[in-house]
Scaffold this active site. Structure first.
Site, short mmCIF file in Angstrom:
data_model
loop_
_atom_site.label_atom_id
_atom_site.label_comp_id
_atom_site.label_asym_id
_atom_site.label_seq_id
_atom_site.Cartn_x
_atom_site.Cartn_y
_atom_site.Cartn_z
N HIS A 1 0.87 -1.17 0.00
CA HIS A 1 0.00 0.00 0.00
C HIS A 1 0.91 1.22 0.00
CE1 HIS A 1 -3.21 -2.74 1.96
NE2 HIS A 1 -3.42 -2.63 0.66
N GLU B 1 1.72 3.24 3.13
CA GLU B 1 2.28 2.53 4.27
C GLU B 1 3.78 2.35 4.01
OE1 GLU B 1 -0.07 -0.99 4.88
OE2 GLU B 1 -1.95 0.15 4.89
N GLU C 1 2.02 -5.88 10.55
CA GLU C 1 1.69 -4.46 10.72
C GLU C 1 2.76 -3.88 11.65
OE1 GLU C 1 -0.80 -2.87 9.29
OE2 GLU C 1 -1.94 -4.55 8.43
N HIS D 1 3.32 -4.04 6.42
CA HIS D 1 2.28 -3.02 6.29
C HIS D 1 2.38 -2.02 7.44
CE1 HIS D 1 -0.35 -4.98 3.10
NE2 HIS D 1 0.59 -5.89 3.33
#
Length: 647
Positions: free
Chosen positions: A245, A248, A469, A377
């Site tokens: 993304h 990110e 994440e 991410h």
């Protein structure tokens, strides 16, 4: 005597003849041929107002005879947009160097050339930035043609910039080997540094592109191994992917720094790094979505929201763009003997909009026998693992395990436990909602979505992938990057080392010939892996006792009992020798039903390095131009073909 006198008189007449009068409009276009002596004039070019001198002279070194001619030239447009094209790299240096040619310094009605050594140093540092966007070095910055040596009385157009570092990592040779700059890096800076790293450490590193983004940017990978560019027998393949993304960005910067650490520590003899590189083939893809990153970077660190730049230039979310094989796996799960691995891509998938970035990654996965992977991410602090798509789509949060649930939990914990914040038991922090789960969660139990990359890895290839994440901010300020790196450093290394868990070996026939695509099955786990081209395989397994089977078309089936102790941190070697058997003709005609998908597979024909963005006019010739060609669309004539490498 008479002819000689006539020639002399004719010469005198021409010498005293007045210059031809300019036609209306010619003077402003610089087309008048006058006998007037050129004089210094004030600089009025908007992109050159910050040069160290105040006057120039026309015509310039390119024989452009007025300000208007220069401003409508492709050379001037180029120096005006270089900052955007190179995302700030080598600027304003390149712009000022260009100004020294287009509007050279003038003193006492005499033009002074810029210094050749300044041009040569800048070209050495910045040529890779042009390579990164597939652009040739501009002809008017030819250091031999338009520049002069110091002995000729040249001037330094970059004098006022002295003391500044023009290019990231172009530091003095006596700088500490462990020095790292923590900052956000543009696409061109990233590519330039990856190439420099590979060039300086070619014995353990190389770079390659897996394809191009929609806007034509190469998706660059840096690889580390003892034999860069080649698969080695029994050496597992590992990959990290960042910036899926575009907004990110932490994963991108983590992999950028990891690249530096791998090189520095390896050369300094660090045992952990040397063991990793000597026994693993490591692939780092810092940015899968460089187009999206550009849009996010325009917003700026600390100001970016949760949407701008997330998707590609085609407005596609890459982590929703992969084939939905999870639904097919759920359908098969209740069928006795059905396989939940190497599920083909259904034909219907190609009817939708598939991003070139997605195709490039899928083709990459097929070309290299990856064993383990992680996608980095941002926006939380947690490690998720497949399945990401719930067994019951209407249930947004439902625990949906794979047949390798135990192994996936072990992999996720390997990262989470080595991360000081994720493993912190405080609930009053970022990611505090996952404290009771140890900082890990089944993806579908967190939230369900289809078309994810992790599920595709598991169900289409041999590769196990988790999603990490790495921070609660998607685009943090630069001063936060140092802390984020130290929080993730050990976790990144610890997870890579997990590629050596389980078993590995070679499947061959009785003559020692490797058997490609042999199946390795584990009793009680409805998920097989297959051997690579050299007959080698890697099967990730947690500690325990297993019955492992190797089988291939036309050979006997061989089973072995394997025990993996809890403290065993290296893959156990388990080889198989299969003996040929006679197959009746009618059995040769039997093919698994899912193999029918192979009759239509556009991925095999897909060229990941082709240009994809559609340009105006629709002609094939225009579509093949680089993404930056649109900056010169206002030029009907004299387009800068000299910027095209193939020209």
């Amino acid at each position: 005597m008479v002819p000689s006198l006539l020639l002399l008189l004719t010469g005198l007449f021409r010498a005293t003849e007045p210059a031809p009068r300019c036609e209306t409009g010619q003077e402003t276009l610089g087309q008048c041929q006058t006998a007037q002596k050129a004089k210094c004039v004030d600089i009025s070019l908007s992109s050159c107002t910050d040069v160290t001198y105040t006057q120039t002279m026309y015509p310039n070194f390119l024989d452009q005879k007025s300000r208007e001619v220069i401003e409508y030239s492709s050379e001037y447009i180029l120096i005006s947009v270089l900052h955007n094209l190179l995302q700030g790299e080598c600027n304003p240096d390149l712009r000022l160097l260009g100004c020294s040619v287009l509007a050279p310094q003038c003193e006492k009605d005499k033009v002074i050339k810029p210094c050749r050594h300044v041009c040569e140093n800048l070209k050495k540092n910045c040529l890779s930035a042009f390579d990164a966007i597939d652009m040739a070095w501009p002809y008017f910055l030819d250091c031999d043609r338009f520049f002069a040596g110091e002995e000729e009385g040249c001037f330094d157009p970059l004098a006022k910039l002295r003391g500044e570092v023009a290019v990231e990592e172009d530091l003095p040779s006596d700088f500490p080997a462990t020095f790292i700059q923590f900052k956000h890096h543009s696409y061109s800076q990233m590519v330039s540094t990856l190439k420099k790293t590979a060039s300086r450490c070619s014995h353990i590193a190389t770079t390659y592109s897996i394809g191009r983004s929609f806007e034509g940017k190469d998706l660059f990978v840096i690889e580390f191994s003892t034999k860069p560019g080649h698969h080695e027998l029994l050496k597992p393949e590992f990959k990290y992917i960042g910036n899926m993304h575009g907004n990110e960005v932490v994963g991108k910067e983590l992999l950028y720094t990891l690249r530096s650490i791998c090189v520095q520590k390896y050369l300094l003899g660090n045992p952990r790094i040397q063991t990793l590189i000597n026994n693993t083939r490591i692939h780092l893809l810092p940015s899968l979505n460089p187009d999206g990153y550009e849009r996010a970077a325009e917003e700026g660190a600390g100001y970016n929201g949760w949407v701008i730049g997330r998707q590609t230039a085609q407005n596609l979310d890459l982590n929703r763009n992969f084939p939905d094989l999870t639904s097919e796996a759920y359908r098969r799960a209740g069928i006795r003997g059905a396989r939940l691995d190497h599920i083909p891509i259904p034909q219907s998938y190609w009817w939708g909009k598939v991003a070139p970035e997605t195709k490039a990654v899928m083709k990459w996965m097929r070309s290299i026998p990856f064993v383990l992977s992680a996608s980095l991410h941002g926006g939380e602090l947690v490690v998720t693992y497949p399945y990401d798509y719930s067994r019951h789509p209407m249930e947004e949060k439902e625990f949906s395990p794979t047949p390798d649930e135990k192994m996936f939990k072990m992999l996720a914990k390997a990262y989470a436990d080595a991360h000081p914040v994720i493993s912190d038991r405080s609930e009053h922090r970022c990611g505090g909602n996952f404290v009771k789960r140890g900082g890990i969660i089944n993806g579908a139990e967190w939230y369900s979505f289809t078309g994810g990359m992790a599920d595709f890895n598991y169900l289409h290839t041999n590769c196990f992938e988790v999603t990490v994440e790495v921070g609660c901010e998607k685009f943090p300020l630069e001063e936060e990057l140092f802390t984020i790196w130290h929080e993730n450093r050990d976790a990144l290394l610890n997870y890579m080392e997990m590629v050596h868990r389980g078993i590995k070996g070679i499947v061959s026939d009785k003559f020692g010939n490797p058997i490609k695509n042999a199946r390795i099955s584990v009793r009680g786990i409805q998920h097989d892996i297959t051997t690579a081209a050299d007959g080698d395989y890697w099967r990730l397994l947690p500690p325990g006792t297993y019955i492992v089977t190797a089988q291939a078309m036309g050979y006997t089936k061989v089973m072995k009992r394997v025990t993996l102790p809890i403290k065993m941190k290296r893959a156990g070697r388990v080889d198989f020798v299969l003996r040929p058997i006679e197959i009746w003709p009618n059995k040769l005609l039997r093919r698994p039903m899912e193999d029918m998908y192979d009759q239509y597979d556009p991925l095999e024909l897909f060229d990941p390095h082709a240009q994809h963005a559609q340009a105006r006019g629709g002609s094939q010739q225009v579509r093949e131009k680089p993404w930056w060609w649109s900056y010169f669309s206002s030029l009907d004539l004299h387009k800068p073909l000299w910027l095209l490498k193939q020209h």
